[in-house]
Design a protein around this motif. Structure first.
Motif, mmCIF file in Angstrom:
data_model
loop_
_atom_site.group_PDB
_atom_site.id
_atom_site.type_symbol
_atom_site.label_atom_id
_atom_site.label_comp_id
_atom_site.label_asym_id
_atom_site.label_seq_id
_atom_site.Cartn_x
_atom_site.Cartn_y
_atom_site.Cartn_z
ATOM 1 N N GLY A 113 -10.837 43.204 7.259
ATOM 2 C CA GLY A 113 -11.012 42.133 8.247
ATOM 3 C C GLY A 113 -10.425 40.817 7.768
ATOM 4 N N ILE A 114 -10.639 40.495 6.503
ATOM 5 C CA ILE A 114 -10.111 39.235 5.946
ATOM 6 C C ILE A 114 -8.598 39.166 6.123
ATOM 7 N N LEU A 115 -7.942 40.317 5.997
ATOM 8 C CA LEU A 115 -6.481 40.328 6.061
ATOM 9 C C LEU A 115 -5.972 40.866 7.398
ATOM 10 N N SER A 116 -6.839 40.872 8.413
ATOM 11 C CA SER A 116 -6.471 41.312 9.781
ATOM 12 C C SER A 116 -5.854 42.705 9.789
ATOM 13 N N LEU A 117 -6.525 43.625 9.118
ATOM 14 C CA LEU A 117 -5.961 44.968 8.980
ATOM 15 C C LEU A 117 -6.883 46.056 9.525
ATOM 16 N N GLU A 118 -7.863 45.670 10.346
ATOM 17 C CA GLU A 118 -8.851 46.660 10.810
ATOM 18 C C GLU A 118 -8.184 47.856 11.483
#
Lengths: 251, 273
Positions: free
Chosen positions: B141-146
């Motif tokens: 989530g922190i790196l927008s990779l969900e």
């Protein structure tokens, strides 16, 4: 020449270190159970069809050749004994080991060499996950577990191949009963076990060479290919050279 | 070569207060490959909780220095100690938790993104399955990779691979984080996000970070101290402001290169040789 000798000694030394480090993780096999089973599947199950096909034809050809040589001398009753002994003591373990080197060893070297070249091995090291525990130990143990199974299946199918040839090739014409009677009169449990011991040693070394060569790869895609070739060639040479000495020691 | 190195105890502007963070000492480090020495007598003292950026042109030995600090390369001479443990000694990894974000990601190609992230906590049995899943999803989530959780590395772009590599390192909850060119191949917004993540990690958990980078914005914005490495020598180790205002022409040229189409560098070099 000096460089080649150094390289060979380097390979032997690193393989020795690798085997000690990997086998030290043997008690952790239960924590790596899925990987062990996966490797057993790869080494055992997926290699089985080709072992079965080749064993059948090697047994068949052996019966055909010995039948051709012995039938005129009236020695056709020895065909079962010759096929039985040859398969159990020599051909099944060597054939299984050679198949292992070509089919599984090459794949292992390619996989580990690729992991090395693309820094995956370094990533494991920085994660404090020893590659010896995760990648090498399960493969070595899987080879030890699967080689006897493959060798014994190779023996049985090879013997059956010989029996089929004896029964149905008209110029031999030895019945299945006579063939197996001859085989049973000569082949002992020790003969089968000697073959299994050989297969264990060969299988272990093939996987060790494959892992060691893969993990020592440096460079890029071309070096991955070179490593695979090197692993297979070194494995074949090791199998055939050691075969003589192990056979002699087991006599 | 002369090196100006400030005392980290007095010059670090944002000291961390996390007890888990570790300091790194590099003493008399030399590294050779064959006859070629690529690092010449490097001495560094990196304080716990510090963001330390190593800058320098390609081939200056930055990545080798980082790998030597990570224990992936053995020093030819000298030593690297992390929290007092010599990293070249066997068993030191069990005492110091570090993560290295490789330049090309070094993701495990046979595993999905989720499995890549879950490997470390699973192997070390740090948490239960649900907890691991939560931590992995938080990091993604922190790196927008969900959306990438079930993808294989081969399905990801270069920039996504790098973000997954950073997320994988975050899940490890290390005391020391090493980044090899974390913002290369990323678009400017994602590069800025990564810089913010690095800075935020220090603020949140007091993590010590060593970053090898060409990225001037990252280096001069988030770093506590910057080291300039050229041809295997440390030219300067100082705060970003002091490095930016350095009167060393080599450092100035490196940080603020002037593009002169009428007198290009390659022609100057050719003429000089």
């Amino acid at each position: 020449m000096k460089k080649q000798v150094t390289e060979i000694l380097d390979d032997v030394g690193s393989a020795a270190v690798l085997v000690f480090r990997s086998m030290a993780y043997t008690p952790k096999v239960f924590g790596n159970w899925n990987r062990f089973i996966e490797q057993c599947h790869l080494i055992g199950y997926t290699t089985l069809p080709i072992v079965a096909i080749l064993s059948f034809f090697i047994g068949s050809v052996l019966a055909l050749q010995t039948g051709y040589a012995l039938v005129n001398l009236g020695g056709e009753t020895f065909i079962g004994a010759i096929v039985g002994l040859s398969m159990a003591r020599e051909l099944a373990p060597v054939m299984v080991a050679i198949l292992l080197a070509g089919r599984v060893g090459s794949a292992i070297t390619a996989e580990l060499a690729s992991m090395k070249v693309y820094n995956e091995i370094d990533a494991l090291v920085t994660m404090n996950i020893p590659p010896e525990r995760m990648l090498v130990m399960p493969r070595l143990l899987a080879a030890l577990a699967m080689m006897p199974v493959l060798t014994i299946i190779g023996n049985v199918i090879g013997w059956i191949g010989g029996a089929v040839v004896c029964q149905y090739v008209t110029f031999i014409g030895v019945s299945t009963e006579v063939y197996f009677q001859s085989l049973k009169s000569v082949v002992t449990f020790k003969d089968v076990m000697d073959g299994v011991i050989k297969a264990e040693i060969f299988g272990f070394l093939v996987i060790l060479i494959a892992c060691n060569t893969g993990l020592r790869t440096k460079g890029g895609p071309r070096e991955i290919g070179s490593s695979v070739t090197r692993a297979v060639v070194v494995s074949l040479i090791t199998i055939l050279v050691l075969d003589y000495f192990i056979t002699r020691a087991l006599m | 070569m002369e090196t100006t190195q400030t005392d980290p105890d007095t010059e670090t502007t944002r000291p961390a207060d996390n007890e888990a963070a570790v300091g790194v000492e590099v003493e008399g480090l030399r590294k050779s490959f064959g006859d070629t020495e690529v690092l010449h007598d490097i001495n560094l003292s990196i304080k716990p909780g510090e963001i330390f950026v190593i800058m320098g042109p390609s081939g200056s030995g930055k990545s080798v220095l980082l790998k030597t600090i990570a224990g992936l390369e053995t020093p030819t001479k000298g030593r690297v100690t992390i929290a007092g443990h010599d990293i070249a000694e066997r068993g030191s990894r069990e005492k110091v938790h570090m993560a290295l974000v490789f330049q090309a990601g070094a993701l495990f190609n046979s595993m999905t993104v989720f499995d890549n992230l879950a490997l470390y906590p699973t192997e070390h049995r740090l948490h239960g399955r649900k907890e691991i899943e939560k931590k992995v999803m938080d990091a993604l989530g922190i790196l927008s990779l969900e959306d990438a959780r079930d993808k294989m590395p081969s399905e990801l772009s270069g920039g996504m691979k790098k973000r997954v590599a950073i997320a994988r390192a975050l899940v490890m909850e290390p005391q020391l984080m090493l980044y090899d060119e974390p913002t290369s191949e990323l678009d400017p917004i994602m590069g800025a996000t990564i810089s913010e993540v690095i800075a935020d990690l220090r603020q949140e958990v007091g993590l010590t970070s060593i970053v090898v980078s060409h990225d001037r914005d990252l280096s001069l914005t988030i770093a506590d101290r910057v080291a300039i490495l050229m041809d295997g020598n440390l030219l300067a180790v100082d705060t970003p402001d002091k490095v930016r205002n350095s009167d060393n022409p080599v450092i100035n040229d490196f940080l603020n290169p002037v593009i002169d189409v009428n007198n290009p560098r390659f022609k100057q070099k050719k003429a000089a040789s």
